[in-house]
Design a protein around this motif. Sequence first.
Motif, short mmCIF file in Angstrom:
data_model
loop_
_atom_site.label_atom_id
_atom_site.label_comp_id
_atom_site.label_asym_id
_atom_site.label_seq_id
_atom_site.Cartn_x
_atom_site.Cartn_y
_atom_site.Cartn_z
N ARG A 189 6.06 9.45 12.86
CA ARG A 189 5.69 8.50 11.80
C ARG A 189 6.88 8.12 10.95
O ARG A 189 7.04 6.97 10.54
N LEU A 190 7.75 9.10 10.68
CA LEU A 190 8.95 8.79 9.89
C LEU A 190 9.89 7.88 10.65
O LEU A 190 10.51 6.98 10.08
N SER A 191 10.00 8.09 11.95
CA SER A 191 10.89 7.24 12.73
C SER A 191 10.40 5.80 12.75
O SER A 191 11.18 4.86 12.89
N LEU A 192 9.08 5.62 12.59
CA LEU A 192 8.51 4.27 12.52
C LEU A 192 8.35 3.79 11.08
O LEU A 192 7.87 2.68 10.85
N GLY A 193 8.73 4.63 10.12
CA GLY A 193 8.64 4.24 8.72
C GLY A 193 7.22 4.18 8.21
O GLY A 193 6.85 3.22 7.54
N GLU A 194 6.39 5.18 8.53
CA GLU A 194 4.98 5.12 8.19
C GLU A 194 4.54 6.31 7.37
O GLU A 194 4.90 7.46 7.66
N TYR A 195 3.79 6.06 6.34
CA TYR A 195 2.97 7.05 5.67
C TYR A 195 1.86 6.29 4.97
O TYR A 195 2.00 5.10 4.69
N TYR A 196 0.78 6.95 4.70
CA TYR A 196 -0.40 6.24 4.22
C TYR A 196 -0.81 6.68 2.82
O TYR A 196 -0.70 7.84 2.46
N THR A 197 -1.30 5.73 2.06
CA THR A 197 -1.64 5.92 0.66
C THR A 197 -3.01 6.55 0.51
O THR A 197 -3.96 6.13 1.17
N PRO A 198 -3.16 7.56 -0.37
CA PRO A 198 -4.50 8.10 -0.62
C PRO A 198 -5.39 7.07 -1.30
O PRO A 198 -4.92 6.21 -2.05
N ARG A 199 -6.67 7.19 -1.06
CA ARG A 199 -7.61 6.17 -1.52
C ARG A 199 -7.65 6.05 -3.05
O ARG A 199 -7.85 4.96 -3.59
N GLY A 200 -7.49 7.16 -3.75
CA GLY A 200 -7.54 7.11 -5.21
C GLY A 200 -6.52 6.15 -5.79
O GLY A 200 -6.81 5.41 -6.73
N LEU A 201 -5.30 6.13 -5.21
CA LEU A 201 -4.27 5.20 -5.69
C LEU A 201 -4.66 3.77 -5.37
O LEU A 201 -4.42 2.86 -6.17
N ALA A 202 -5.25 3.56 -4.19
CA ALA A 202 -5.67 2.21 -3.82
C ALA A 202 -6.74 1.69 -4.77
O ALA A 202 -6.73 0.52 -5.16
#
Length: 767
Positions: A189-202
């Motif tokens: 995921r890091l090599s593709l530049g990915e991480y996902y936001t927790p719903r509370g922040l959204a």
Amino acid sequence: MTESSPKPTLLASTETLCDAYRDAAATRLGAGDPSIVDAAKTWVAFVRHHHGNVFESDAARVETAAADATYLEPADTDASHADDSLAPTERAVFLDVLAADFAVSRLRRAVESAFDVDCSSPDAPDCVDVDADFDRTFDAVHRRIRGDFGDENAVRLARLESTDADALISLDAAVVGELYERVVPRRARLSLGEYYTPRGLAELALPADCADETVLDPACGAGIFLVAATDRKRAALSGLAPQRALDRITSTVVGVDLNPVAVRCARLAYLLALAPLLAAADSPTVELPVHLGDSLGLQEESTATPDSVTTRPPTTDLRADVLVGNPPWLTWERLGERARSRWCSRHIDRLNLLPRRGAERLLGHANDDLSVPFVWVCVERYLRQGGRAAFVLKRDLRSGPAGRLLRELRVGDRPLSLRGVEDFGDLAPFGDQVRAAAALYEFVADADTEFPVGLRTWRARVGAQSPEFDSGDAMRRTLDAETTGLVPVDPDDTAGPWVRVDAERTALGPCAHDIRHGLKDDAKDVFTVDDETLSALEPDHVYPYLRSKHVVKFGLFGYDRHLVPQRRTNEENEPELARNAPRTYEYLDAHREALDARASTWFDGGPFYNLFGLGTYTWADYKVVWCRLGFKPHFVVVSTVDDPELGEKTVVPGDHCMFVAIDDRREAHLLCGLLNSAPYQRCLRELGGEGKSSLSKSTVSKLYLPEWRDDPLFRRIADCSERAHGIVPDHVDVSKRAYNRTTIPELETVTGELDRTVERLLAERDE
């Protein structure tokens, strides 16, 4: 999550299924199955074209990217392999994302079957300029691989695809992002530049009243912002007939992403969020407006010259009332030449998104994070007049030098009004994926900012088991929030650092000293001198060298040895060095290839071993030194070291250090005493934050650092510093960790006197 929730069972079962899928796909790929090989090459070529060569096998580089909490970006977007074979890292990452795509596609099939609907995507708007059909390509591969499943996995797959409507309605749509993270390893995921936001922040990012507004996430990832918007709209439209509510939502909640598998994840998450409406709607089809595309328009090319980029102003038929998201945190230096060229020709120069030039850029600002430029371009391209925007960005942008663009609050000729900041402090809403502190910045377009701006700081609640970010309710249940305001340090420079209205600011004032950057070489293996290397060199050009690990308050924890073959940057001393230090010159010449390979323009000019950050200031009699990276407000006075092999030599601050060069010992101790005192330390914490360069030149130069004068308080501060410097060396015969845990009563007495004296000095100055 209740015990009856299908989420744990579904995740565990799907992970097992994905493991079996990955093994079967690896076998077929290794055997040269044409359909899988072609799919892999197509996907890898797509990623190389749009993201660059992110699949480098250098594990250290991946770990560095993770530590810096930035996206792993290529050295050159034009990089290509000499042949058509896939590198091992490319194969591994492809198999991971292919397995995740298989799980997502099968779960989507379950939704379509349970609710008897056909899901499609509407025609992409003009801004989405990527023409690729990975759905068809991957689905063809999935059909081949599932034929290799044994009976047990075939049963498991059948159960997944036949998940009933009630279970799907009760399933939290955020499960899609969690599923992707569990199937695709962190490194991939890091090599593709990915991480996902927790719903509370959204949920925090969305306005309460967005029922009739178009919401766009231009880098939607697994779609958590789309899910939060869908849920909020569904609640607001509860009085409408299900079909009308469904049509309203799918015409006003839009996502774009440049990762085809992320787009499939987002579509599934969107679909799960719509499940309660699907159960009651009467239409056999639903259009999901989540598009595979480039939100920045960097990929549009001129038809005249294939490699050229058009320079027309960006226009789009997609306009939004609300922009939300978590943009990519990538740095300028990690982009390849082609990507930089496209950024410049389309956006950077036109919108002045990287305004620093010359020496400031040489001092490290070329590492500027592109998350704010990404947001600014999206504001210009998509946000309607008076529209709202909320993005997760680095907390440090409110104070550090890299945040000046945000603090200017202007996109081209459009002003932005900062309406609020949600500060997550030292919490970790992204878990172990991202170490940088985060904040949510909320804007209104085409309006001016009025200070103070509301600041809400979230902290873990005492007694709560652990902070939770799964929803806004979970955050309010496990976290406490303190509300205050942000104001500029300098009211006449609102783009300068911002601090809390109740911040410690007594130590602010004019700085009478130049702050310098330490020595930079970009070839650590060449210039670091160990005992074996030292025996092969003349000692004339070897000096004690400071890294961040060596500096503590009022003392040093050792030093390294470093080769410094020049007295100043760009000094043309090659003939002299070869004549007077032939072994040193021979050693450098043997490493000429590595030195010539240094990519930075810092080393242009001068001999092939040129160094940056050298001048008369390097050789000053005294230097007040600190580490600019991380947040360790430790300051020390250094002069010379009596090295057993080198003799008495001047101490040279290294790349991660900043320093003030002073020829007077008492003046050096005055400055060190001020900087290590409690009032200055409190002020530094407010100014610098906790980012990577929190003790930068722009931060420390905001402090009151006067020239020496024969004043009783100045003399007492300098005396305290000298006494402290005499105490610390007697206590550094332990590990640095043990030292930091140690209380030294004698030193405590001195620092207490120092703090009282500095407080008195500042009080008298203000009077």
